[in-house]
Design a protein around this motif. Structure first.
Motif, PDB file in Angstrom:
ATOM      1  N   LEU A  66      44.900 108.522  39.863  1.00 20.44           N
ATOM      2  CA  LEU A  66      44.860 107.465  38.846  1.00 20.44           C
ATOM      3  C   LEU A  66      45.035 106.092  39.808  1.00 20.44           C
ATOM      4  CD1 LEU A  66      46.808 108.566  36.005  1.00 20.44           C
ATOM      5  CD2 LEU A  66      44.476 108.278  35.826  1.00 20.44           C
ATOM      6  N   ARG A  67      45.708 106.259  40.919  1.00 15.55           N
ATOM      7  CA  ARG A  67      46.061 104.970  41.636  1.00 15.55           C
ATOM      8  C   ARG A  67      44.676 104.876  42.422  1.00 15.55           C
ATOM      9  NH1 ARG A  67      50.400 106.406  43.276  1.00 15.55           N
ATOM     10  NH2 ARG A  67      50.067 107.759  44.783  1.00 15.55           N
ATOM     11  N   GLN A  68      43.965 105.866  42.885  1.00 22.13           N
ATOM     12  CA  GLN A  68      42.685 105.660  43.687  1.00 22.13           C
ATOM     13  C   GLN A  68      41.655 104.944  42.768  1.00 22.13           C
ATOM     14  OE1 GLN A  68      41.650 106.412  46.846  1.00 22.13           O
ATOM     15  NE2 GLN A  68      43.736 106.941  47.095  1.00 22.13           N
ATOM     16  N   ARG A  69      41.779 105.348  41.303  1.00 20.27           N
ATOM     17  CA  ARG A  69      40.777 104.941  40.426  1.00 20.27           C
ATOM     18  C   ARG A  69      41.087 103.583  39.910  1.00 20.27           C
ATOM     19  NH1 ARG A  69      37.996 108.532  35.907  1.00 20.27           N
ATOM     20  NH2 ARG A  69      36.490 107.038  35.289  1.00 20.27           N
ATOM     21  N   TYR A  70      42.226 103.142  39.770  1.00 18.95           N
ATOM     22  CA  TYR A  70      42.587 101.981  39.220  1.00 18.95           C
ATOM     23  C   TYR A  70      43.333 100.738  39.952  1.00 18.95           C
ATOM     24  CZ  TYR A  70      41.354 104.331  34.943  1.00 18.95           C
ATOM     25  OH  TYR A  70      40.411 104.849  33.992  1.00 18.95           O
ATOM     26  N   HIS A  71      43.763 101.315  40.820  1.00 16.20           N
ATOM     27  CA  HIS A  71      44.742 100.374  41.801  1.00 16.20           C
ATOM     28  C   HIS A  71      43.525  99.227  42.425  1.00 16.20           C
ATOM     29  CE1 HIS A  71      48.020  98.699  43.894  1.00 16.20           C
ATOM     30  NE2 HIS A  71      47.429  98.623  45.047  1.00 16.20           N
ATOM     31  N   ASP A  72      44.153  98.022  42.274  1.00 13.09           N
ATOM     32  CA  ASP A  72      43.283  96.750  43.071  1.00 13.09           C
ATOM     33  C   ASP A  72      44.408  96.336  43.825  1.00 13.09           C
ATOM     34  OD1 ASP A  72      42.291  94.253  43.590  1.00 13.09           O
ATOM     35  OD2 ASP A  72      41.141  94.321  41.650  1.00 13.09           O
ATOM     36  N   HIS A  76      47.032  93.212  43.281  1.00 11.54           N
ATOM     37  CA  HIS A  76      48.548  93.703  43.535  1.00 11.54           C
ATOM     38  C   HIS A  76      49.394  92.728  44.346  1.00 11.54           C
ATOM     39  CE1 HIS A  76      51.732  96.605  43.728  1.00 11.54           C
ATOM     40  NE2 HIS A  76      52.063  96.031  45.031  1.00 11.54           N
TER      41      HIS A  76
END
Length: 92
Positions: A66-72, A76
């Motif tokens: 989920l971090r790979q998919r949604y983290h910017d 941040h």
């Protein structure tokens, strides 16, 4: 000769790739979990013994995906607080 992946390992890898929305590499090891870029190393589920161990592995993989998919990262950093204590909490 490479070891054929177990159904459990194959299911965890496929689920992680789907949640990540793109290619990621899942490596199963005897060591502690760690991440670098689009690669994650997690304990081999075929060597763990308890349901809790399996749940921890799955949780770590889901979190990574989920971090790979949604983290910017730029967003941040833009919203990160300046004080050390607040920054530590923000990054937790």
């Amino acid at each position: 000769m490479a070891r054929k992946p177990s159904r459990r390992r194959e299911a965890l890898t496929t689920t992680t790739e789907v949640l990540a929305g793109g290619p990621v590499e899942v490596r199963f090891t005897r060591d502690m979990a760690r991440e670098h870029g689009t690669t994650i190393h997690v304990p081999d589920p075929d060597l763990t013994e308890t349901v809790d161990d399996h749940a921890r592995i799955r949780g770590r993989l889901d979190s990574f995906a989920l971090r790979q998919r949604y983290h910017d990262e730029a967003l941040h950093q833009q919203h990160a607080p300046k004080t050390p204590d607040a920054k530590r909490l923000f990054n937790a």
